[in-house]
Design an enzyme around this catalytic site. Sequence first.
Site, mmCIF file in Angstrom:
data_model
loop_
_atom_site.group_PDB
_atom_site.id
_atom_site.type_symbol
_atom_site.label_atom_id
_atom_site.label_comp_id
_atom_site.label_asym_id
_atom_site.label_seq_id
_atom_site.Cartn_x
_atom_site.Cartn_y
_atom_site.Cartn_z
ATOM 1 N N ARG A 119 0.805 -1.237 0.000
ATOM 2 C CA ARG A 119 0.000 0.000 0.000
ATOM 3 C C ARG A 119 0.834 1.281 0.000
ATOM 4 N NH1 ARG A 119 -2.922 -3.200 3.674
ATOM 5 N NH2 ARG A 119 -4.653 -4.215 2.591
ATOM 6 N N LYS A 141 3.203 11.007 -11.851
ATOM 7 C CA LYS A 141 2.349 10.116 -12.646
ATOM 8 C C LYS A 141 3.092 8.801 -12.819
ATOM 9 C CE LYS A 141 -0.576 13.100 -15.452
ATOM 10 N NZ LYS A 141 -0.899 13.553 -16.813
ATOM 11 N N GLU A 183 9.534 17.082 -25.524
ATOM 12 C CA GLU A 183 8.894 17.553 -24.286
ATOM 13 C C GLU A 183 9.456 18.925 -23.885
ATOM 14 O OE1 GLU A 183 6.324 15.964 -23.176
ATOM 15 O OE2 GLU A 183 6.569 13.825 -23.603
ATOM 16 N N LYS A 225 7.454 22.467 -15.118
ATOM 17 C CA LYS A 225 6.642 21.312 -14.718
ATOM 18 C C LYS A 225 6.342 21.367 -13.219
ATOM 19 C CE LYS A 225 5.406 16.658 -15.045
ATOM 20 N NZ LYS A 225 5.414 15.400 -15.737
ATOM 21 N N GLU A 235 -4.316 16.671 -11.808
ATOM 22 C CA GLU A 235 -4.869 17.007 -13.111
ATOM 23 C C GLU A 235 -6.377 17.249 -13.080
ATOM 24 O OE1 GLU A 235 -2.716 15.173 -16.375
ATOM 25 O OE2 GLU A 235 -4.560 15.167 -17.535
ATOM 26 N N ARG A 239 -3.059 21.131 -15.051
ATOM 27 C CA ARG A 239 -1.993 20.164 -15.349
ATOM 28 C C ARG A 239 -2.159 19.527 -16.733
ATOM 29 N NH1 ARG A 239 1.072 15.592 -11.687
ATOM 30 N NH2 ARG A 239 2.228 14.703 -13.437
ATOM 31 N N ASN A 243 -0.073 17.997 -21.527
ATOM 32 C CA ASN A 243 -0.328 16.965 -22.532
ATOM 33 C C ASN A 243 -0.489 17.524 -23.932
ATOM 34 O OD1 ASN A 243 -0.312 14.664 -20.849
ATOM 35 N ND2 ASN A 243 -2.262 15.332 -19.998
ATOM 36 N N HIS A 246 -0.293 15.220 -26.893
ATOM 37 C CA HIS A 246 -0.256 13.838 -26.405
ATOM 38 C C HIS A 246 -1.471 13.018 -26.827
ATOM 39 C CE1 HIS A 246 3.117 15.320 -24.171
ATOM 40 N NE2 HIS A 246 3.255 14.227 -23.451
ATOM 41 N N HIS A 250 -0.535 9.748 -28.345
ATOM 42 C CA HIS A 250 -0.866 8.445 -27.761
ATOM 43 C C HIS A 250 -1.585 7.564 -28.779
ATOM 44 C CE1 HIS A 250 -0.653 9.952 -23.301
ATOM 45 N NE2 HIS A 250 0.531 9.744 -23.833
ATOM 46 N N HIS A 263 7.773 7.675 -27.745
ATOM 47 C CA HIS A 263 6.788 8.595 -27.173
ATOM 48 C C HIS A 263 7.060 10.035 -27.635
ATOM 49 C CE1 HIS A 263 4.075 10.325 -24.200
ATOM 50 N NE2 HIS A 263 5.048 11.107 -23.791
HETATM 51 P P1 NAD Z 1 12.608 4.708 -22.196
HETATM 52 O O1 NAD Z 1 12.457 4.652 -20.751
HETATM 53 O O2 NAD Z 1 12.082 3.574 -22.997
HETATM 54 O O3 NAD Z 1 14.148 4.922 -22.538
HETATM 55 C C1 NAD Z 1 14.532 5.020 -23.882
HETATM 56 C C2 NAD Z 1 15.691 4.051 -24.223
HETATM 57 O O4 NAD Z 1 16.907 4.627 -23.781
HETATM 58 C C3 NAD Z 1 15.600 2.703 -23.567
HETATM 59 O O5 NAD Z 1 16.075 1.730 -24.463
HETATM 60 C C4 NAD Z 1 16.540 2.833 -22.386
HETATM 61 O O6 NAD Z 1 17.038 1.599 -21.947
HETATM 62 C C5 NAD Z 1 17.619 3.689 -22.978
HETATM 63 N N1 NAD Z 1 18.372 4.503 -22.058
HETATM 64 C C6 NAD Z 1 17.914 5.191 -20.994
HETATM 65 N N2 NAD Z 1 18.873 5.951 -20.479
HETATM 66 C C7 NAD Z 1 19.976 5.739 -21.202
HETATM 67 C C8 NAD Z 1 21.290 6.269 -21.166
HETATM 68 N N3 NAD Z 1 21.640 7.231 -20.305
HETATM 69 N N4 NAD Z 1 22.186 5.812 -22.070
HETATM 70 C C9 NAD Z 1 21.816 4.897 -23.004
HETATM 71 N N5 NAD Z 1 20.592 4.384 -23.109
HETATM 72 C C10 NAD Z 1 19.677 4.809 -22.211
HETATM 73 O O7 NAD Z 1 11.930 6.019 -22.814
HETATM 74 P P2 NAD Z 1 11.721 7.503 -22.267
HETATM 75 O O8 NAD Z 1 11.609 8.333 -23.476
HETATM 76 O O9 NAD Z 1 12.689 7.861 -21.232
HETATM 77 O O10 NAD Z 1 10.298 7.448 -21.546
HETATM 78 C C11 NAD Z 1 9.142 7.172 -22.264
HETATM 79 C C12 NAD Z 1 8.098 6.720 -21.289
HETATM 80 O O11 NAD Z 1 7.837 7.774 -20.356
HETATM 81 C C13 NAD Z 1 6.757 6.405 -21.930
HETATM 82 O O12 NAD Z 1 6.302 5.188 -21.411
HETATM 83 C C14 NAD Z 1 5.844 7.548 -21.507
HETATM 84 O O13 NAD Z 1 4.514 7.160 -21.390
HETATM 85 C C15 NAD Z 1 6.437 7.901 -20.178
HETATM 86 N N6 NAD Z 1 6.159 9.276 -19.762
HETATM 87 C C16 NAD Z 1 5.680 9.456 -18.521
HETATM 88 C C17 NAD Z 1 5.439 10.740 -18.060
HETATM 89 C C18 NAD Z 1 4.989 10.950 -16.646
HETATM 90 O O14 NAD Z 1 4.632 12.071 -16.295
HETATM 91 N N7 NAD Z 1 5.024 9.931 -15.808
HETATM 92 C C19 NAD Z 1 5.702 11.843 -18.873
HETATM 93 C C20 NAD Z 1 6.213 11.619 -20.147
HETATM 94 C C21 NAD Z 1 6.442 10.320 -20.588
HETATM 95 N N1 GLY Z 2 3.510 14.393 -18.717
HETATM 96 C C1 GLY Z 2 2.277 14.960 -18.332
HETATM 97 C C2 GLY Z 2 2.116 15.124 -16.861
HETATM 98 O O1 GLY Z 2 2.982 14.800 -16.099
HETATM 99 O O2 GLY Z 2 1.078 15.578 -16.435
#
Ligand code: NAD
Ligand code: GLY
Length: 357
Positions: A119, A141, A183, A225, A235, A239, A243, A246, A250, A263
Amino acid sequence: MPELNVALGERSYPIFIGSNILQNADYFAPYINSSQALIVTNQTIDPIFGEKLTNTLGFVESLDKVVLPDGEKYKNLDTLNLIFDALLEKAHNRKTTLIALGGGVIGDMAGFAAASYQRGVNFIQVPTTLLSQVDSSVGGKTGVNHRLGKNMIGAFYQPKCVVIDTDVLSTLPDKELSAGLAEVIKYGLIADSEFFVWLEQNMSALLSRDTDALSYAIERSCQIKADVVAADEKEGGVRAILNLGHTFGHAIEADQGYGNWLHGEAVGAGMVMACDLSYRMGWIEKDVVDRARALIAAANLPVTPPEDMTTETFMKYMSIDKKVLDKKLRLVLLNACGSAVVTSDFSHDALIETLQC
Ligand code: NAD
Ligand code: GLY
């Protein structure tokens, strides 16, 4: 070294940004309050940074690690279970701390595991992609994808701190750097026209990984942010402007198969679509659309959706977007460069024209 704060009352937390800070236990020790911790990372990142972080966390008596498969296609409940398996096999209790070492996929999954294990346990974000440093590691998030929609299962759950080491970007593939820049550009478009101009002037420095340029872009993005999240954590309103692009993006990601379009790439094309619709509604000048398209292209990102995506396909995915309220699609649109609104008050015909372009 910049230290920002996400102001959320008793859940407030710092964002540390600096060079080589992954090696400094001082950024971690105050936020780990038991003898147990679990590093959550993936098969790509572990060989590069796993040992360094393990050494830094040498003060933790029982430090474990779970190494997940790499990729958006593994951001699901099955992979999440691997984190719970590791926690339970090593008898982690309610005081344990999860440390997310990776990009947004790892951060979102480790955060959701932390939100739900017994939890709720503490977690720390150590983002290693530009995208995760400027966006996903901040704001709480967390979650995983479902076959029928992205990030459909999750929770709002804030980390105890975010440790952004700018040096880790040196190993990031170019394509991933560009995805993160999507972003960064978003923040200029939704909240800060001066930052947008700065990005126009500094895009080549960012692409060549100039340390000062990257540090400034990360700091400014995190500040915007943090301010938005502090104003509307869950949100209920403002907030949603985070997006921009997005809802279109998406739909592209889900349709093309998670991981086939990054993404950030999908968000790049989606932001051009959002600008195009804003222009068709008469809310922004053509010049803003042209500058946004040019900057997104300059960041080596796509500016048009996949050719095989039809209007019907877009509408199918967009109808289950999390911003749909009372069966009405709401979109983030611009009313100026640096100013966004969340609205359902756009013409359906204009949307169809944007989707057909
Ligand atoms: P990812 O986590 O898939 O990383 C991209 C690639 O880079 C992967 O293959 C990873 O292993 C590699 N990698 C990471 N760091 C590295 C480094 N320093 N050197 C070499 N390789 C490295 O992708 P991302 O773009 O970081 O994140 C995308 C995800 O984030 C999506 O799932 C999206 O939905 C999510 N997201 C979440 C929020 C939120 O607010 N929580 C906001 C935006 C995106
Ligand atoms: N990436 C959108 C949010 O964090 O609200």
